[in-house]
Write a protein that holds these residues in place. Structure first.
Motif, PDB file in Angstrom:
ATOM      1  N   ALA A 242       0.833  -1.208   0.000  1.00  0.00           N
ATOM      2  CA  ALA A 242       0.000   0.000   0.000  1.00  0.00           C
ATOM      3  C   ALA A 242       0.866   1.257   0.000  1.00  0.00           C
ATOM      4  N   TRP A 243       1.944   1.250   0.766  1.00  0.00           N
ATOM      5  CA  TRP A 243       2.868   2.384   0.803  1.00  0.00           C
ATOM      6  C   TRP A 243       3.504   2.602  -0.569  1.00  0.00           C
ATOM      7  N   ILE A 245       2.332   1.747  -3.475  1.00  0.00           N
ATOM      8  CA  ILE A 245       1.327   2.250  -4.420  1.00  0.00           C
ATOM      9  C   ILE A 245       1.134   3.747  -4.246  1.00  0.00           C
ATOM     10  N   LEU A 246       1.103   4.208  -2.996  1.00  0.00           N
ATOM     11  CA  LEU A 246       0.982   5.644  -2.743  1.00  0.00           C
ATOM     12  C   LEU A 246       2.200   6.396  -3.281  1.00  0.00           C
ATOM     13  N   ALA A 247       3.383   5.803  -3.088  1.00  0.00           N
ATOM     14  CA  ALA A 247       4.604   6.449  -3.592  1.00  0.00           C
ATOM     15  C   ALA A 247       4.587   6.523  -5.117  1.00  0.00           C
ATOM     16  N   SER A 249       2.054   6.683  -7.006  1.00  0.00           N
ATOM     17  CA  SER A 249       1.024   7.614  -7.475  1.00  0.00           C
ATOM     18  C   SER A 249       1.568   9.037  -7.628  1.00  0.00           C
ATOM     19  N   TRP A 268       8.899  10.384  -5.841  1.00  0.00           N
ATOM     20  CA  TRP A 268       8.603   8.954  -5.911  1.00  0.00           C
ATOM     21  C   TRP A 268       9.790   8.138  -5.391  1.00  0.00           C
ATOM     22  N   GLY A 271       9.841   8.330  -1.755  1.00  0.00           N
ATOM     23  CA  GLY A 271       8.766   7.547  -1.150  1.00  0.00           C
ATOM     24  C   GLY A 271       9.024   6.056  -1.087  1.00  0.00           C
TER      25      GLY A 271
END
Length: 281
Positions: A242-243, A245-247, A249, A268, A271
């Motif tokens: 999940a982390w 995927i956020l990075a 994005s 990115w 992240g």
């Protein structure tokens, strides 16, 4: 091919493919590529010229060959991307040290963990080189190394989730087939980009697809493990996914560099440092 040789075989194949073809034609896909000033000054340092122009004529800031103009620092074209890539390299280096010192050599998954670390180290080395100086060869090595790292993640994930490392005839047969499939897919990927068409959209789509498949596997694995064990660490792979995927994005933002140095791509890279450190725990 023995089970112990498979990670090494995968790595050698990737290294050979990554240097097969380094000279390709140029791609004009951005608005800035069609500007008369770019065509006239392509042999000069147009990035610096564009950034230092009068603000009233420098707006809107446009991309050249799909890239934003940056201020250089100590010769580095994208200094923060270089620095954040270094942090990722150090995270993998530290993780490799943890693997070697805390996991017994006879543990069947250890060689896959070690290979994962080496793929990560290699990809971030070429990322640092590319973001320091953007040449045709450094760009290709960066893209191929990153693709190899993503592909190895896809290769390794089912091995861990379904324990294909265990010595049973069925698992070993599946592992052999899976190894050859992943190698062939990477060969096809590099061959298409090298000998058919250098396509940024396809490259991104291929890496995202490989990432989604392994992320779904890790998420499902974490959910089932947590349901069975009721331990917080069992959910870590899903939380790390999940982390990440956020990075990732952040890439969708794609804004002009703040201060001429920090863009979405560099953020990115920043992240991904945290989840990499967490992954090796």
């Amino acid at each position: 091919m023995t089970a112990a040789a498979r990670p090494a075989f995968f790595m050698k194949t990737v290294l050979l493919l990554s240097v097969l073809h380094l000279l390709l034609g140029s791609v004009s896909a951005s608005l800035g590529d069609r500007l008369p000033e770019f065509k006239e000054c392509i042999s000069h340092v147009i990035t610096d010229q564009r950034v230092n122009r009068d603000p009233s004529t420098a707006q809107p800031i446009v991309q050249y060959h799909g890239k934003w103009p940056f201020y250089r620092f100590m010769g580095m074209q994208e200094p923060f991307s270089v620095f954040f890539s270094l942090l990722n390299f150090l995270a993998h280096q530290h993780g490799l040290h943890r693997i070697r010192t805390s996991i017994p050599e006879d543990y069947s998954l250890r060689k896959y963990y070690v290979a994962f670390a080496y793929f990560g180290l290699t990809s971030w080395v070429f990322s640092m080189i590319f973001h320091t100086r953007d040449f045709n060869v450094t760009e290709k090595l960066d893209y191929f190394a990153a693709g190899a790292s993503v592909m190895y993640g896809l290769f390794y994930t089912p091995i861990r989730v379904f324990r294909l490392d265990r010595q049973s005839p069925l698992r070993q047969s599946v592992l052999r087939l899976w190894t050859m499939l992943c190698v062939l897919l990477f060969i096809a990927h590099v061959s298409y980009l090298s000998f058919w068409k250098w396509n940024y959209t396809y490259n991104m789509a291929a890496n995202v697809t490989a990432g989604i498949v392994q992320n779904l596997l890790w998420t499902g694995f974490s959910f089932l493990s947590y349901q069975e064990l009721k331990k917080s660490w069992a959910a870590w792979p899903g939380l790390i996914v999940a982390w990440l995927i956020l990075a990732m994005s952040l890439e969708l933002l794609d804004f002009p560099p703040l201060g001429g140095m920090i863009d979405a791509h560099s953020l990115w890279h920043l992240g991904t440092v945290g989840p990499t450190v967490w992954w090796y725990r």
